[in-house]
Design an enzyme around this catalytic site. Structure first.
Site, short mmCIF file in Angstrom:
data_model
loop_
_atom_site.label_atom_id
_atom_site.label_comp_id
_atom_site.label_asym_id
_atom_site.label_seq_id
_atom_site.Cartn_x
_atom_site.Cartn_y
_atom_site.Cartn_z
N LEU A 177 0.81 -1.23 0.00
CA LEU A 177 0.00 0.00 0.00
C LEU A 177 0.85 1.28 0.00
O LEU A 177 0.56 2.22 0.75
CB LEU A 177 -0.97 0.01 1.19
CG LEU A 177 -2.07 -1.04 1.17
CD1 LEU A 177 -2.99 -0.84 2.38
CD2 LEU A 177 -2.90 -0.97 -0.10
N CYS A 184 -6.72 -5.99 5.03
CA CYS A 184 -5.57 -5.46 5.73
C CYS A 184 -5.44 -6.17 7.07
O CYS A 184 -6.44 -6.52 7.69
CB CYS A 184 -5.74 -3.97 6.00
SG CYS A 184 -5.95 -3.01 4.50
N GLY A 228 -5.63 -11.52 -11.34
CA GLY A 228 -5.58 -11.81 -12.77
C GLY A 228 -6.55 -12.89 -13.18
O GLY A 228 -7.23 -13.50 -12.35
N GLY A 242 -8.72 -4.95 -12.85
CA GLY A 242 -7.48 -4.70 -12.12
C GLY A 242 -6.25 -5.04 -12.93
O GLY A 242 -5.81 -4.28 -13.80
N THR A 243 -5.73 -6.23 -12.70
CA THR A 243 -4.47 -6.65 -13.30
C THR A 243 -4.44 -6.50 -14.81
O THR A 243 -3.37 -6.23 -15.39
CB THR A 243 -4.21 -8.12 -12.90
OG1 THR A 243 -4.29 -8.20 -11.46
CG2 THR A 243 -2.84 -8.59 -13.33
C1 LIG Z 1 -0.74 -4.50 -7.69
C2 LIG Z 1 -2.07 -4.58 -7.05
C3 LIG Z 1 -2.42 -3.66 -6.08
C4 LIG Z 1 -3.65 -3.71 -5.44
N1 LIG Z 1 -3.97 -2.78 -4.51
C5 LIG Z 1 -5.18 -2.82 -3.91
C6 LIG Z 1 -5.58 -1.82 -3.00
O1 LIG Z 1 -4.84 -0.87 -2.76
N2 LIG Z 1 -6.78 -1.93 -2.39
C7 LIG Z 1 -7.64 -2.96 -2.66
O2 LIG Z 1 -8.73 -3.02 -2.09
N3 LIG Z 1 -7.31 -3.91 -3.56
C8 LIG Z 1 -6.11 -3.85 -4.19
N4 LIG Z 1 -5.79 -4.82 -5.12
C9 LIG Z 1 -6.77 -5.85 -5.44
C10 LIG Z 1 -7.58 -5.47 -6.70
O3 LIG Z 1 -8.32 -4.30 -6.49
C11 LIG Z 1 -8.53 -6.58 -7.12
O4 LIG Z 1 -9.47 -6.81 -6.10
C12 LIG Z 1 -7.82 -7.89 -7.40
O5 LIG Z 1 -6.56 -7.67 -7.98
C13 LIG Z 1 -8.63 -8.80 -8.32
O6 LIG Z 1 -8.88 -8.19 -9.55
P1 LIG Z 1 -7.95 -8.41 -10.86
O7 LIG Z 1 -7.77 -9.89 -11.02
O8 LIG Z 1 -8.70 -7.79 -11.97
O9 LIG Z 1 -6.65 -7.75 -10.58
C14 LIG Z 1 -4.56 -4.74 -5.78
C15 LIG Z 1 -4.20 -5.67 -6.76
C16 LIG Z 1 -2.98 -5.61 -7.39
C17 LIG Z 1 -2.65 -6.62 -8.43
#
Ligand SMILES: Cc1cc2nc3c(=O)[nH]c(=O)nc-3n(C[C@H](O)[C@H](O)[C@H](O)COP(=O)(O)O)c2cc1C
Ligand SMILES: Cc1cc2nc3c(=O)[nH]c(=O)nc-3n(C[C@H](O)[C@H](O)[C@H](O)COP(=O)(O)OP(=O)(O)OC[C@H]3O[C@@H](n4cnc5c(N)ncnc54)[C@H](O)[C@@H]3O)c2cc1C
Ligand SMILES: Cc1cc2nc3c(=O)[nH]c(=O)nc-3n(C[C@H](O)[C@H](O)[C@H](O)COP(=O)(O)OP(=O)(O)OC[C@H]3O[C@@H](n4cnc5c(N)ncnc54)[C@H](O)[C@@H]3O)c2cc1C
Ligand SMILES: Cc1cc2nc3c(=O)[nH]c(=O)nc-3n(C[C@H](O)[C@H](O)[C@H](O)COP(=O)(O)O)c2cc1C
Ligand code: FES
Ligand code: FES
Lengths: 291, 323, 323, 291
Positions: B74, B131, B223, B272-273
């Site tokens: 974070l 967290c 991902g 996200g990813t």
């Molecule tokens: C590099 C990275 C940073 C992330 N930072 C946060 C964050 O600050 N707060 C949060 O709630 N989720 C965070 N996530 C989780 C994403 O918001 C999301 O819930 C998760 O990656 C699944 O979605 P995706 O497969 O499309 O990435 C983060 C994910 C990644 C990969």
């Protein structure tokens, strides 16, 4: 200028010793490009299992076909392995030009360009630009072996001087670029150093330049996942002009950094005094908010 | 005629169900080089903390098959800088900001919610429950999202501190034996909606160094690899709490992935990813979604929310089975 | 000189740490067309049940990014046919049989263990705890592996019924808030070792029919997509119970994946979904593993078990850092 | 003979109307092949995200280059999309020949070969084999439109008769193969039917054949993930000679089944009386074990 995302057609794929040089038609990137900038390529095709983009320093841009971009790489893993299989007429998803380019001196200066392995690739476009500014370019290129010294011929042809080092002595002097650095800097009366090499070499270059009070511009090619500044995966500790160390992104705030601003010994760590490090406190508590 | 992509985030209307996921688009600035972020449903910001944070050492990311392991810790500028710099910038671009917040204690979350209530232009708050609970005691690494009671406490604290008219979404983690129990606790505590899924705990070991790849050892898996887990979580929670609006996330890469999560029950879907791989993903996905809806003769995207829960005959009947 | 691949499954020695995962290689017959199954560490059989089972309707499988969702419903011939036909065949080929068992109640597991104790040539029993607990009450779909107490009960029942000299491995599921708690309960109940991970619960929705893709709606996610979760589970359990032998599984496709799971703490590694993609995967992976060990100057594969837990300096010191 | 797994080099890739015909050098598969068998191909390359193999009926084998295998496919998704991008000299991981081939009559007989879409592809190798046995082959081929009728010309050239149907009437009779079936069977005085088509068509073919008491051999091309019998993903209810219904694997016990043995109406279900179905009880409890 802001980077663009394009679908670029592969024009040529050439073997150059241990490397592959690939040229992609990408006018919007070619026209925006300045030396030191890089591109980030999606690898693996439509159903790829590889989500990280692969970053490559731009070797050269040319005006043909509206604008082409060339980069040079070695096969070191699945992503570069896939790229190496691409052929002419394949289409790549390319983002670029990315990052902060090499700043060039306003006035003529004696410039030393230090490159290790594929790290030499971005130095030739820089040399051309330096020449436009009336600067002299000396090259100091190194690699483990002769076939992995990129651009030795070009360096010799276009540089004022060119020193080559190889770990196995198969080309030039046996040893590493850091072994020859002091000698070259003295002989060439270097005013400014540009480097693209592993962090350990950039650290040594910066240290030596510090002793000689020569500015260094270092291109850091550390692992990146997005190249566009959103993944926060590429941070390193850099001291700002305010004296505060911040964890900054190599892809956005770099890849070119002032050598004396990077805390080379602390790369890979969060220095205790970096902004926001555990236990870190603002040095000047805001007046009136102290409780 | 293109399909109507409008969707509701609690009582707020969004122009599209496609959002950016927290932590994967910063505060929108970088993506704005590639797409018009005003056309994205909303930008869910990187989770903001009270103080600035330097995050974890690198390596923070590791590529895995169709996934990414991350442990960024974070890193961020803290709430002050966020409110001074990031939020106004987002609003100036005409984008909608869902602000994700993260803390170590329920009090910290509450304070963040208070600070956000004083700011204008916050579309919604997303409470990142992924967290470590500093006061949780017990198992180290225990997250708020691991325990219905802790999760509920944080949500209640946020609800009690934030403005009543800013919707609060609680973001759940998938690494629990019973996600529905956590979902229920959050809704009971006052969450207007739920967001899922956060990353799955994972690890990689670098076979060259023979040590964990990430400096932080453990990381979160995201991902396309985890999309089936996201679909399952959304489905389960929708089944149990059919009236609660859900933001689905996890492995969305294409328009059909948005369809999949919406059919499972999500009202909105966060990307996200995929943004690391394709910085214009949101615009492309929105386009693909429109095409998919068109091909199915569906006029309004809102009509498909949760549709996969209906008996086959009915779903097929309504929209014609494609083959 | 090729590396010594011998490894120990509790007190039994296996010629290689590479096994086939339960349910992904039947009872070995089909793979024997492509590889010499006597050279595989052991064949973990498809989970055998007391009665024959027809399993679930199709679609039973769905491809997902780098993964596979499956819900076969444990189709199989039942323990009688298994003992008459499958086990003798495996033994006749010189292969080692780890027999996976599955039931609805602790009694069923115990009965299966009794039946296996009467048979000759069972190398070990793997207790598939990823089955719904018929007597568990509460949440439908609750698995034995979801609850330390239920898991322990099943293991104790098997331990109490089987022969003392046949090692019992308990197979854990990753979809729990605290896998270490379940691991501990199984060891306390008498498990000689642990096997992990079973599939992750997941779902897919067919965007053409707008209905769940699998006839059973829910399925288990496997394949390289889940490898980071498997590595994390093995790491966590190894950290907590360093002396318990572990069979690692989840997304193994190459020799380096075996290294990764062994460095995390597994003594043996099972290959599952990769076999669908490459029927000779076990032989190839074993070859790749030998090459990787050779490149690192490691003589005995057993030396790397859990090595990633050691401080970096020590690990690097022992085997030289590659770059 | 047992199947083999080989790395086969792509020899040719041809467009044939709406289809792609691909020829791969694979001597060990070509020599083992018998009509009706199929191959299973790994798609997506080294880092593929697609774990299921794609199954294709073999269209033809030829002796050139030691033995080549040809298959015909339409692009219907990511796997076939990737295959369609392959070019000559690419290398594919192919397993085959898989499954139970078409049984052929011992004595000369009048055979009707029914194919829909790409399902026609495996019928031509069968026709050649039938000819060796002195059998007559009549073709009944269908598709949604003319460009998706595979092999109409070859059918007309090599078959005793060839009837084509298309849903849009763009070639042959408007309608489906089932519409023409009775007519063709009567005209050709068919002794045995071979079919490769969607389950709904195979069901109709089997039903009609039942009425005429003609044996049917049906090639079932339902979704498969491994092709080798280990994933248990391809089961369908088939009645054994003992009268018991079992869930059997199409890839191992098929893909060719006796039409009268498949419980077509129950495909996609577990019939309540299938061996091991919920609530199922052995019909003859073992003596002495009844409690
Ligand atoms: C590099 C990275 C940073 C992330 N930072 C946060 C964050 O600050 N707060 C949060 O709630 N989720 C965070 N996530 C989780 C994403 O918001 C999301 O819930 C998760 O990656 C699944 O979605 P995706 O497969 O499309 O990435 C983060 C994910 C990644 C990969
Ligand atoms: C600004 C910049 C410029 C670069 N220029 C060049 C160049 O001109 N020529 C060249 O050969 N290489 C260059 N690299 C390194 C190149 O990006 C990596 O070699 C490449 O990403 C490796 O991918 P891979 O899949 O083949 O290997 P792997 O090592 O298996 O990569 C696996 C993962 O690690 C990441 N990764 C590993 N090493 C690096 C690295 N050094 N940089 C970025 N990501 C990495 C990849 O993105 C991927 O996520 C550059 C890197 C950066 C950051
Ligand atoms: C015995 C047999 C013979 C076949 N012969 C041919 C042929 O000669 N020509 C031809 O064009 N097609 C044939 N098929 C169908 C072919 O396998 C599918 O079209 C192909 O797998 C689709 O892959 P995809 O990724 O392009 O499409 P998608 O539909 O996206 O496939 C996604 C997933 O579904 C599976 N799948 C979907 N449909 C089928 C299917 N019908 N059969 C098997 N797997 C499926 C794939 O393996 C994959 O896992 C045959 C299938 C079988 C079982
Ligand atoms: C089709 C299929 C069937 C399976 N059947 C069983 C089973 O019978 N018993 C069991 O304990 N695990 C079973 N598993 C789980 C695997 O043994 C393994 O734990 C899991 O798939 C992870 O490994 P993988 O990613 O290598 O497949 C099955 C998995 C798949 C994909
Ligand atoms: S590479 Fe993603 S932020 Fe720099
Ligand atoms: S396709 Fe896997 S068993 Fe038939």
């Amino acid at each position: 200028m802001a980077p663009v995302q394009v679908r670029g057609t592969v024009l040529t794929v050439r073997r150059v010793d241990a490397y592959i040089a690939m040229t992609v038609v990408a006018p919007a990137i070619a026209t925006r490009f300045r030396p030191g900038q890089f591109i980030a390529i999606a690898v693996g095709g439509a159903q790829t299992s590889m989500l990280a983009r692969r970053a490559f320093a731009v070797h050269d841009v040319r005006p043909d076909h509206g604008g082409t971009v060339e980069f040079v790489f070695a096969v070191t893993g699945p992503g570069t392995g896939w790229l190496a299989e691409c052929r002419s007429r394949d289409v790549l998803d390319v983002v670029g030009p990315l990052g902060r380019p090499f700043p060039v001196p306003r006035d003529p200066a004696s410039c030393l360009l230090v490159g290790v392995g594929a790290g030499s690739a971005p130095l030739f476009a820089l040399a051309a630009r330096l020449a436009e500014r009336g600067c002299q370019a000396d090259f100091l290129l190194g690699a483990p072996s002769a076939d992995r010294v990129f651009g030795a011929l070009t360096a010799r042809r276009t540089g004022r001087s060119a020193v080559i080092t190889t770990a196995d002595g198969s080309l030039g002097a046996r040893g590493s670029v850091t072994d020859m650095l002091a000698t070259v800097v003295q002989q060439a009366r270097t005013d400014v150093i540009y480097g693209c090499a592993p962090v350990s070499v950039l650290r040594a270059v910066s240290a030596l330049a510090g002793r000689y009070a020569i500015p260094v511009q270092a291109l850091v090619a550390e692992p990146m996942a997005c190249g566009t500044g959103i993944c926060m995966g590429c941070v390193l500790p850099v001291v700002g002009t305010d004296g505060i160390t911040r964890m900054v992104r190599a892809c956005v705030d770099g890849p070119v950094f002032r050598g004396d601003h990077v805390r080379w010994d602390d790369v890979g760590t969060i220095p205790f005094d970096a902004l926001g490090a555990p236990g870190w406190k603002p040095r000047q508590p805001e007046a009136g908010h102290a409780g | 005629m293109p399909a109507d992509l409008r969707t509701r985030l609690a009582h707020v209307e969004l122009p599209s169900p496609v959002l950016t996921a927290a932590g994967c688009a910063g505060a929108g600035r970088e993506l704005a080089q590639f797409i018009d972020i005003a056309r994205v449903g909303a930008v869910i910001t990187k989770s903001v903390t009270l103080e600035p944070r330097a995050g974890n050492p690198v390596p923070r990311l590791a590529e895995t098959p169709s996934g990414m392991l991350s442990a960024g810790g974070l890193q961020g500028p803290g709430i002050d800088a966020f409110l001074q710099r990031d939020l106004p910038w987002l609003l100036s671009r005409g984008a909608r900001a869902v602000v994700s917040i993260a803390g170590h204690t329920a009090r910290e979350y509450a304070e963040l919610a208070t600070r956000l209530s004083d700011a204008a232009g916050v579309t919604a708050i997303e409470v990142n429950l992924g967290c470590p609970d500093a006061e949780g005691g017990g198992r180290p690494g225990r997250l708020f999202a691991h325990d219905p009671a802790s999760a509920g406490q944080v949500v209640a604290a946020v609800r009690g501190s934030g403005r009543w008219d800013i919707p609060v979404f609680a973001k759940l983690s998938p690494d629990v034996t019973d996600i529905v129990a956590v979902a229920r606790a959050c809704v009971t505590a006052g969450a207007d909606g739920l967001s899922m899924i956060n990353t799955l705990p994972g690890m990689a070991i670098d076979v060259a160094t023979m040590r964990p790849t990430l400096a932080a050892v453990h990381g979160g898996l995201s991902g396309p690899a985890i999309r089936p887990v996201a679909v399952r979580c959304v489905w389960q929670v929708r089944e149990a709490l059919p009236d609660v609006p859900l933001i689905g996330a996890g492995g969305v890469r294409a328009g059909t992935d948005v369809l999949e999560l919406m059919l499972a029950g999500a009202s909105m879907v966060a990307v996200g990813t995929a943004l690391f791989h394709d910085p214009s993903a949101c615009a492309r996905i929105q386009r693909e979604l429109e095409e998919e809806l068109l091909a199915r003769g569906i006029d309004r995207v809102a009509d498909i929310i949760g549709l996969a829960h209906q008996p086959a005959v009915f779903a097929a009947d309504r929209h014609g089975r494609l083959s």
